[in-house]
Each structure stands twice: as C-alpha cells, then as structure tokens.
Design a protein around this motif. Sequence first.
Motif, PDB file in Angstrom:
ATOM      1  N   LEU A   1       0.872  -1.180   0.000  1.00 16.35           N
ATOM      2  CA  LEU A   1       0.000   0.000   0.000  1.00 16.35           C
ATOM      3  C   LEU A   1       0.902   1.221   0.000  1.00 16.35           C
ATOM      4  CD1 LEU A   1      -3.325   0.477   1.913  1.00 16.35           C
ATOM      5  CD2 LEU A   1      -1.838   2.390   1.346  1.00 16.35           C
ATOM      6  N   GLY A   2       0.943   1.920  -1.130  1.00 16.34           N
ATOM      7  CA  GLY A   2       1.789   3.102  -1.236  1.00 16.34           C
ATOM      8  C   GLY A   2       1.323   4.215  -0.326  1.00 16.34           C
ATOM      9  N   GLY A   3       2.278   4.954   0.234  1.00 19.83           N
ATOM     10  CA  GLY A   3       1.943   6.040   1.150  1.00 19.83           C
ATOM     11  C   GLY A   3       1.657   5.531   2.546  1.00 19.83           C
ATOM     12  N   SER A   4       0.895   6.294   3.312  1.00 21.33           N
ATOM     13  CA  SER A   4       0.623   5.966   4.714  1.00 21.33           C
ATOM     14  C   SER A   4      -0.386   4.826   4.794  1.00 21.33           C
ATOM     15  CB  SER A   4       0.082   7.199   5.450  1.00 21.33           C
ATOM     16  OG  SER A   4       0.987   8.272   5.361  1.00 21.33           O
ATOM     17  N   GLY A   5       0.059   3.655   5.272  1.00 21.47           N
ATOM     18  CA  GLY A   5      -0.808   2.482   5.193  1.00 21.47           C
ATOM     19  C   GLY A   5      -1.044   1.730   6.481  1.00 21.47           C
ATOM     20  N   SER A   6      -0.828   2.354   7.625  1.00 17.23           N
ATOM     21  CA  SER A   6      -1.004   1.626   8.888  1.00 17.23           C
ATOM     22  C   SER A   6      -2.442   1.120   9.051  1.00 17.23           C
ATOM     23  CB  SER A   6      -0.623   2.508  10.077  1.00 17.23           C
ATOM     24  OG  SER A   6      -1.437   3.673  10.134  1.00 17.23           O
ATOM     25  N   PHE A   7      -3.413   1.824   8.465  1.00 17.27           N
ATOM     26  CA  PHE A   7      -4.812   1.432   8.604  1.00 17.27           C
ATOM     27  C   PHE A   7      -5.102   0.081   7.940  1.00 17.27           C
ATOM     28  CE2 PHE A   7      -4.508   3.678   4.593  1.00 17.27           C
ATOM     29  CZ  PHE A   7      -5.293   2.918   3.734  1.00 17.27           C
ATOM     30  N   ALA A   8      -4.196  -0.397   7.095  1.00  8.88           N
ATOM     31  CA  ALA A   8      -4.434  -1.633   6.351  1.00  8.88           C
ATOM     32  C   ALA A   8      -3.701  -2.846   6.927  1.00  8.88           C
ATOM     33  CB  ALA A   8      -4.034  -1.449   4.890  1.00  8.88           C
ATOM     34  N   ILE A   9      -3.093  -2.687   8.090  1.00  7.87           N
ATOM     35  CA  ILE A   9      -2.351  -3.813   8.679  1.00  7.87           C
ATOM     36  C   ILE A   9      -3.280  -5.000   8.926  1.00  7.87           C
ATOM     37  CG2 ILE A   9      -1.067  -4.602  10.706  1.00  7.87           C
ATOM     38  CD1 ILE A   9       0.098  -1.763  10.935  1.00  7.87           C
ATOM     39  N   SER A  10      -4.447  -4.755   9.491  1.00  2.53           N
ATOM     40  CA  SER A  10      -5.393  -5.844   9.773  1.00  2.53           C
ATOM     41  C   SER A  10      -5.832  -6.537   8.494  1.00  2.53           C
ATOM     42  CB  SER A  10      -6.611  -5.308  10.529  1.00  2.53           C
ATOM     43  OG  SER A  10      -6.239  -4.826  11.804  1.00  2.53           O
ATOM     44  N   ALA A  11      -6.051  -5.743   7.439  1.00  2.58           N
ATOM     45  CA  ALA A  11      -6.464  -6.322   6.157  1.00  2.58           C
ATOM     46  C   ALA A  11      -5.371  -7.216   5.583  1.00  2.58           C
ATOM     47  CB  ALA A  11      -6.819  -5.209   5.168  1.00  2.58           C
ATOM     48  N   ALA A  12      -4.120  -6.804   5.734  1.00  2.00           N
ATOM     49  CA  ALA A  12      -3.002  -7.617   5.245  1.00  2.00           C
ATOM     50  C   ALA A  12      -2.924  -8.934   6.013  1.00  2.00           C
ATOM     51  CB  ALA A  12      -1.696  -6.836   5.380  1.00  2.00           C
ATOM     52  N   LYS A  13      -3.196  -8.859   7.301  1.00  2.00           N
ATOM     53  CA  LYS A  13      -3.220 -10.089   8.107  1.00  2.00           C
ATOM     54  C   LYS A  13      -4.331 -11.026   7.639  1.00  2.00           C
ATOM     55  CE  LYS A  13      -1.537  -8.337  12.582  1.00  2.00           C
ATOM     56  NZ  LYS A  13      -1.949  -8.106  13.991  1.00  2.00           N
ATOM     57  N   ARG A  14      -5.522 -10.476   7.474  1.00  3.12           N
ATOM     58  CA  ARG A  14      -6.663 -11.306   7.060  1.00  3.12           C
ATOM     59  C   ARG A  14      -6.422 -11.950   5.699  1.00  3.12           C
ATOM     60  NH1 ARG A  14      -9.598  -6.862   9.103  1.00  3.12           N
ATOM     61  NH2 ARG A  14      -9.948  -6.081   6.971  1.00  3.12           N
ATOM     62  N   ALA A  15      -5.691 -11.267   4.855  1.00  2.00           N
ATOM     63  CA  ALA A  15      -5.421 -11.783   3.520  1.00  2.00           C
ATOM     64  C   ALA A  15      -4.310 -12.824   3.507  1.00  2.00           C
ATOM     65  CB  ALA A  15      -5.063 -10.635   2.580  1.00  2.00           C
ATOM     66  N   GLY A  16      -3.681 -13.032   4.667  1.00  2.65           N
ATOM     67  CA  GLY A  16      -2.641 -14.050   4.763  1.00  2.65           C
ATOM     68  C   GLY A  16      -1.297 -13.622   4.207  1.00  2.65           C
ATOM     69  N   ALA A  17      -1.017 -12.325   4.215  1.00  2.00           N
ATOM     70  CA  ALA A  17       0.253 -11.835   3.684  1.00  2.00           C
ATOM     71  C   ALA A  17       1.413 -12.252   4.589  1.00  2.00           C
ATOM     72  CB  ALA A  17       0.214 -10.314   3.562  1.00  2.00           C
ATOM     73  N   ASP A  18       2.532 -12.562   3.966  1.00  2.00           N
ATOM     74  CA  ASP A  18       3.755 -12.856   4.714  1.00  2.00           C
ATOM     75  C   ASP A  18       4.465 -11.564   5.091  1.00  2.00           C
ATOM     76  OD1 ASP A  18       3.544 -15.724   4.414  1.00  2.00           O
ATOM     77  OD2 ASP A  18       4.140 -15.447   2.319  1.00  2.00           O
ATOM     78  N   ILE A  19       4.257 -10.524   4.270  1.00  2.00           N
ATOM     79  CA  ILE A  19       4.859  -9.222   4.539  1.00  2.00           C
ATOM     80  C   ILE A  19       3.931  -8.141   4.013  1.00  2.00           C
ATOM     81  CG2 ILE A  19       6.178  -9.190   2.359  1.00  2.00           C
ATOM     82  CD1 ILE A  19       8.460  -7.786   3.964  1.00  2.00           C
ATOM     83  N   PHE A  20       3.875  -7.018   4.714  1.00  2.00           N
ATOM     84  CA  PHE A  20       3.078  -5.872   4.288  1.00  2.00           C
ATOM     85  C   PHE A  20       4.013  -4.692   4.108  1.00  2.00           C
ATOM     86  CE2 PHE A  20       0.094  -2.285   5.725  1.00  2.00           C
ATOM     87  CZ  PHE A  20      -0.327  -2.042   4.423  1.00  2.00           C
ATOM     88  N   ILE A  21       4.078  -4.174   2.884  1.00  2.00           N
ATOM     89  CA  ILE A  21       4.993  -3.092   2.527  1.00  2.00           C
ATOM     90  C   ILE A  21       4.207  -1.796   2.408  1.00  2.00           C
ATOM     91  CG2 ILE A  21       6.600  -2.257   0.776  1.00  2.00           C
ATOM     92  CD1 ILE A  21       6.834  -5.316  -0.044  1.00  2.00           C
ATOM     93  N   THR A  22       4.593  -0.798   3.185  1.00  2.00           N
ATOM     94  CA  THR A  22       3.889   0.479   3.164  1.00  2.00           C
ATOM     95  C   THR A  22       4.835   1.570   3.657  1.00  2.00           C
ATOM     96  OG1 THR A  22       1.841   1.572   3.837  1.00  2.00           O
ATOM     97  CG2 THR A  22       2.889   0.141   5.484  1.00  2.00           C
ATOM     98  N   ALA A  23       4.295   2.642   4.241  1.00  2.00           N
ATOM     99  CA  ALA A  23       5.123   3.748   4.723  1.00  2.00           C
ATOM    100  C   ALA A  23       4.467   4.426   5.914  1.00  2.00           C
ATOM    101  CB  ALA A  23       5.360   4.758   3.599  1.00  2.00           C
ATOM    102  N   ASP A  24       5.251   5.275   6.568  1.00  2.00           N
ATOM    103  CA  ASP A  24       4.775   6.133   7.670  1.00  2.00           C
ATOM    104  C   ASP A  24       4.264   5.342   8.876  1.00  2.00           C
ATOM    105  OD1 ASP A  24       5.396   8.184   5.960  1.00  2.00           O
ATOM    106  OD2 ASP A  24       3.327   8.622   5.399  1.00  2.00           O
TER     107      ASP A  24
END
Length: 371
Positions: A284-307
């Motif tokens: 998620l380009g830019g400020s993406g802390s709000f999407a951490i839970s979504a990345a977890k639910r999607a089964g991501a091994d890593i979540f790449i974002t910023a801020d």
Amino acid sequence: MIVQDVINLLEDFAPTTYAEDFDNVGLLVGNTQEPISGILVTLDTTEAVIDEAIATNCKLIVSFHPIIFSGLKKITGKNYVERVVIKAIQNNIAIFAIHTALDNAYHGVNNMICEKLSLTNRQILIPQSGTIKKLITYAPSAEASTIREALFKAGAGSIGNYDNCSFNLEGTGTFRGGKDSDPTKGKKLENHSEAETQISVTFPKHLETQILKALFTTHSYEEVAYEVVSIENTNQHIGMGMIGSLEKPMPESEFLEYLKTQMQTNTIRHSALLDKPIQKVAVLGGSGSFAISAAKRAGADIFITADLKYHDFFQAENSLILADIGHYESEQFTKNLLVAFLMKKITNFAPALPVGRLILSNTNTNPVKYY
C-alpha cells in the motif's frame, strides 16, 4: 489541446469519483479552457517544480499529491503552499492533482509497486464499498434491444471479466397521459397498456451521467421510468492496497534486499523477522497503517507500506512482517506511470501536444533526507 482535454483523459484512467472523502483532487489551480503548451508530471508540486514548469514552458502540472489539502483563508505567501499557488497563478500554470483516485485505481499506485516486485495473482486489498450501481428501467419490448445496446456502449453491464450483462423481464406497463402530455404510445387522457421489458444493468458509479444520457437518448417515452440504486457487491477493481504472490518463495533477508533494490531505497524499517519464507506480499503506497489488519486477514507474509509509527509495529504480532520503505519511496514511480499513460493517449489525440512536451519532472521532491 486545452486543460480540460487532459482532465478527461485522467478521469478515464483514474476517476476522481473514487478518491477518498478527505482528499482534495482535481483541478486545484487554473482554467479548464486554457490552451496548454506542455505538461509537467510530478509527485509533488513544490516551488522548485513551479520553477521547472516555467523553465520548460509547461502550462499544466499533473501532480500526484495535492498542494492544497485544507482550506486557504488568505494567500499572502507566508508558507510554501501559498507561495506555490501565487507563483502558479502569476505564470498562468494550472495544477491538477490525482492522489487517492490513483491509489484506488486497480492499475494505479499499488499495481505499480506490484510490477516492480513482479507479483502475480494481484487482488485489491481493501475494496471500496458503494462503487457499483444498478439501473432498472422499463421500455417498450420492441425497443429493448436498442436501449440495451446503448447502455452497454455507455459502459453498463460490465462485471469482472464479462460485459454486455443484463437481466430482462417481460410484462405489461400501464399509464395515462395528462392533458399536457405528448405520449409516443397511446393517446393523452386515455388508459394505455404496452408490452414492456424491464431491463436491469449494473455500472460503476462514475459512469452514471453518461449511462442516463444513453437511456434518455434512445428511449421513446416522453417520461422515462427508471430507478438507480447503490449496491454493496464487492468491486474487484477499486480500492486501497493490493496483494499478490512472488513466483517462488524467498528467504526473508533475500527478499528485503530485493525490496531495497527494486524500490530504490537504502533504508527499510521493519518488524521482527519470523524465519519463514516470503511469498504472499501485500502493498500500500503512502501511509498504510490502517491496512495492517487487512493484510493479516489476507494471509500476507509481509506488508509493505510507509509512515508506520512506533506502536504500529506491535501489530505485526509475529503473524507477518511489517516493512516501512518510506512515503516518497513507495510512490516515486507514480509519475512514470502517469507519463506512460498520457504519452499513449496523447499520441492519438487531435490536436496533440508538440513532440517532447510531455515532461517527467526532474525535481526530487522528497522532503526526507537520510544521514
């Protein structure tokens, strides 16, 4: 070519209808009818970028981030935002910002990151709700085919990998025209029954105006009966973030090195490594802390974002790796994406810009420096 011509192209690419409510997108400075001699594409509109536009005789700046984000009560030049606006107006330079409209576009910011990382099987991480509408209308059965085709041509009836989709019911419509009516079927002040077809089609919400125009243009009735409703079906092509897969799993350290190389960053802030291979990657380009839970639910091994803030990293909870590559670094290729799109479209546009007048800004607008 005028400013509005470029706006129309950008609206087709990433409709501003899908920008986030908090955002400020669209034409921020300038006149839509102003002729343009060149287009400068940038990530941010700073004073240096305005100077670059002046030096290259570009009368339109297409910027990812909006220079005006909150209301301006005075424009006296006391800060960089006001100085940019003043200098742009003084030099007759228009500024258009696309920001979260491009964040939410399937082929936008996050798809560009996926391209850089060669991710496959890409899907939107957080689909935007309320982006699909349904039109229900009633037409004389003899006209149904013509009306359907007009609606399809205007963009209705596309669902995922399918188009020309509709649902139709045959029935009987009844009506009576008043004394001031001019009915195309039956006679005024007389009850009339007509064999009708109910036509239902879905469409993306940004096309509503042209869908209704197609309906009214092709329908013969003086008063067209129709209804438009928003539906909550998940839209596969609009939303924040994206998730995809590497062709082959990579060890964590190897992937982080790969990430640094592909995204051209020297520093990655990350949560604890988990000693597990990386294959499913959320971005998620830019400020993406709000999407951490979504990345977890999607089964991501890593979540790449910023801020990401200090406490954000605790949310990893040993279930995935959180990687902060920097705000500018996560979005830096966006201007290349915009230039590539506009170059392709403007080449076939009449009257087109002179050759070489679509310019990728050379100004590095990253305000963060590393020691």
